[in-house]
Motif scaffolding. Structure first.
Motif, PDB file in Angstrom:
ATOM      1  N   ARG A  99      -1.016   1.112  -9.764  1.00  0.00           N
ATOM      2  CA  ARG A  99       0.352   0.509  -9.686  1.00  0.00           C
ATOM      3  C   ARG A  99       1.255   1.649  -9.406  1.00  0.00           C
ATOM      4  NH1 ARG A  99      -1.232   0.632 -15.249  1.00  0.00           N
ATOM      5  NH2 ARG A  99       0.200   1.915 -16.666  1.00  0.00           N
ATOM      6  N   GLU A 100       0.723   3.180  -9.450  1.00  0.00           N
ATOM      7  CA  GLU A 100       1.791   4.145  -9.340  1.00  0.00           C
ATOM      8  C   GLU A 100       2.399   4.278  -7.769  1.00  0.00           C
ATOM      9  OE1 GLU A 100       0.587   7.942 -10.182  1.00  0.00           O
ATOM     10  OE2 GLU A 100       2.568   8.866  -9.459  1.00  0.00           O
ATOM     11  N   GLY A 101       3.584   4.153  -7.578  1.00  0.00           N
ATOM     12  CA  GLY A 101       4.184   3.976  -6.077  1.00  0.00           C
ATOM     13  C   GLY A 101       3.707   4.922  -5.348  1.00  0.00           C
ATOM     14  N   THR A 102       3.879   6.349  -5.872  1.00  0.00           N
ATOM     15  CA  THR A 102       3.532   7.376  -4.703  1.00  0.00           C
ATOM     16  C   THR A 102       2.146   7.404  -4.529  1.00  0.00           C
ATOM     17  OG1 THR A 102       3.504   8.680  -6.763  1.00  0.00           O
ATOM     18  CG2 THR A 102       5.530   8.819  -5.580  1.00  0.00           C
ATOM     19  N   SER A 116       0.781  13.924   4.929  1.00  0.00           N
ATOM     20  CA  SER A 116       1.304  14.677   3.750  1.00  0.00           C
ATOM     21  C   SER A 116       2.232  15.616   4.368  1.00  0.00           C
ATOM     22  CB  SER A 116       0.307  15.152   2.695  1.00  0.00           C
ATOM     23  OG  SER A 116      -0.599  14.122   2.340  1.00  0.00           O
ATOM     24  N   MET A 166       2.861  -4.689  -3.845  1.00  0.00           N
ATOM     25  CA  MET A 166       4.455  -4.509  -4.468  1.00  0.00           C
ATOM     26  C   MET A 166       4.377  -4.755  -5.820  1.00  0.00           C
ATOM     27  SD  MET A 166       6.577  -4.862  -0.675  1.00  0.00           S
ATOM     28  CE  MET A 166       7.976  -3.832  -1.265  1.00  0.00           C
ATOM     29  N   PHE A 175      -1.000  -2.298   0.502  1.00  0.00           N
ATOM     30  CA  PHE A 175       0.242  -2.061  -0.205  1.00  0.00           C
ATOM     31  C   PHE A 175       0.455  -2.843  -1.119  1.00  0.00           C
ATOM     32  CE2 PHE A 175       4.852  -0.878  -0.634  1.00  0.00           C
ATOM     33  CZ  PHE A 175       4.671   0.574  -1.354  1.00  0.00           C
ATOM     34  N   PHE A 191      -2.244   5.192   1.410  1.00  0.00           N
ATOM     35  CA  PHE A 191      -1.838   4.222   2.532  1.00  0.00           C
ATOM     36  C   PHE A 191      -1.542   5.132   3.801  1.00  0.00           C
ATOM     37  CE2 PHE A 191       0.182   1.447   5.443  1.00  0.00           C
ATOM     38  CZ  PHE A 191      -0.291   0.078   5.275  1.00  0.00           C
ATOM     39  N   ARG A 192      -0.722   6.148   3.620  1.00  0.00           N
ATOM     40  CA  ARG A 192      -0.315   6.813   4.809  1.00  0.00           C
ATOM     41  C   ARG A 192      -1.447   7.806   5.070  1.00  0.00           C
ATOM     42  NH1 ARG A 192       4.760   8.393   6.110  1.00  0.00           N
ATOM     43  NH2 ARG A 192       4.378  10.649   5.709  1.00  0.00           N
ATOM     44  N   LYS A 200       1.673   4.828  -1.972  1.00  0.00           N
ATOM     45  CA  LYS A 200       2.279   5.140  -0.527  1.00  0.00           C
ATOM     46  C   LYS A 200       1.498   6.418   0.044  1.00  0.00           C
ATOM     47  CE  LYS A 200       5.157   8.273  -0.777  1.00  0.00           C
ATOM     48  NZ  LYS A 200       6.303   9.418  -0.966  1.00  0.00           N
TER      49      LYS A 200
END
Lengths: 181, 195
Positions: free
Chosen positions: B174-177, B193, B45, B43, B183-184, B180
């Motif tokens: 680089r897109e946060g969603t 999801s 940042m 992840f 990773f999840r 995330k």
């Protein structure tokens, strides 16, 4: 005179029950006198990992990491702490990390300490400016209701939501009375 | 003066990473991790300066059966020094924080950080209650650091002195969603999801 309204309910107990019912796993906090009992209830609950933070900003990272790992986080803080999380809230917004903030207000409703007023008055606008959904609880019996609703909209919608608990509920009246708590 | 090179240090920690979970602090350490190879369980940042170590803490608490590594820079770590104390209280055995210390703010013109003036991050971590905290200057110490990160009972902290050099930038997504969600899903499965 800034006496608290007579408490119809034990709101910290009701909030703790709501957090348990909704499946929170991590509680982060910087203490506030208004959160004293809720913090104690969380520390006493073996199902919660209750984490004392050195600054509220850490709570945003804590919540981000916990959600990456599948755990729900609620953060307990005073309104002054909202000022400490502003930049970090950008992470929550960009990544759409669901997060519940339970904020005890200072700097409003008969505040005795003028140094609390600027951040207290700015708190709702600062949160909204960073995309946080804001709800208020002005009486003790609506705190847990608002916490439940805020948690649902946060985790249902992958957003941060805050409940601002009015100083009227907390009822800090003077330095002397605060010190005696 | 250390002769260690940042990309080689990070590669040594991440190669054959097994089921390691990685948080990369913003700036050069995110590029270092990407240079070793983009990975759904890294992840990176792109913001939240100062939050990398405590993001690793949240992950380590939520996933106590997995190893968690935070790779971050000295400037990023300096902005979140209080998180050393917070980690020291929680003491998660599965967490390691490795600071790649070039003594510079690398993304903003290579200005000297506090560590260039002698601020000792490893001593701070030791004082905060980490199970181990080491200052690394020699290549011979990297293998034992890798063992600690992958197998040792932590929390571990390492301040790895590296050459102050500008490497080619290798960007992760680089897109946060996106970061995330991938990773999840990689960690928790497709049902992540639906949480």
């Amino acid at each position: 005179m800034n006496a608290p309204l007579p408490a119809a309910v034990d709101w910290p107990l009701a909030v703790h029950q709501a957090l348990s019912r909704l499946g929170f796993g991590v509680i982060g906090y910087v203490p506030d006198a208004g959160h004293k009992r809720l913090i104690e209830l969380c520390h006493g609950d073996a199902r919660l990992r209750t984490v004392v933070l050195s600054t509220e900003e850490e709570g945003i990272g804590l919540a981000t990491g916990a959600w990456l790992g599948g755990a729900k986080t609620a953060l307990l803080m005073q309104s002054s702490g909202v000022g400490n999380i502003v930049n970090a809230l950008g992470v929550v917004r960009e990544c759409r990390i669901p997060l519940l903030l339970v904020v005890t207000m200072r700097g409003e409703y008969g505040e005795f300490n003028p140094w609390q007023v600027p951040m207290g008055q700015a708190t709702p606008e600062v949160l909204r400016a960073m995309g946080v959904l804001v709800q208020r609880a002005d009486t003790a019996d609506e705190v847990a209701v608002q916490v439940d609703a805020a948690a649902r909209i946060a985790f249902g919608g992958y957003a941060a939501a805050a409940v601002l608990i009015s100083q009227r509920v907390i009822g800090i009246k003077s330095f002397q009375e605060q010190a005696a708590q | 003066m250390s002769a260690l090179r940042r990309r080689e240090v990070v590669r040594a920690l991440l190669v054959n990473r097994g089921d390691l979970l990685v948080v990369a602090g913003l700036g050069s350490t995110a590029w270092d991790c990407a240079a070793t190879g983009d990975h759904p369980l890294t992840f990176p940042m792109w913001g939240g300066m100062g939050c990398a170590a405590v993001t690793g803490l949240g992950l380590a608490l939520a996933q106590p059966a997995r190893r968690v590594l935070v790779v971050t820079g000295d400037g990023e770590m300096l902005m979140g020094l209080g998180s050393l104390a917070t980690i020291g209280v929680q003491r998660p055995a599965n967490l390691s924080v490795v600071v790649i210390d070039n003594e510079r703010y690398g993304e903003t013109g290579m200005q000297k950080t506090h560590t260039a003036h002698g601020v000792d991050l490893a001593a701070m971590a030791r004082a905060a209650g980490f199970a181990s905290a080491v200052l690394v200057r020699e290549a011979s110490a990297i293998e034992s650091l890798r063992q600690a990160v992958h197998h040792g009972a932590g929390p571990h902290f390492a301040q790895v002195k590296v050459v102050a050099e500008k490497e080619a930038i290798t960007l992760p997504p680089r897109e946060g969603t996106l970061l995330k969600n991938r990773f999840r899903e990689a960690l928790l499965g497709a049902s992540a999801s639906l949480q």
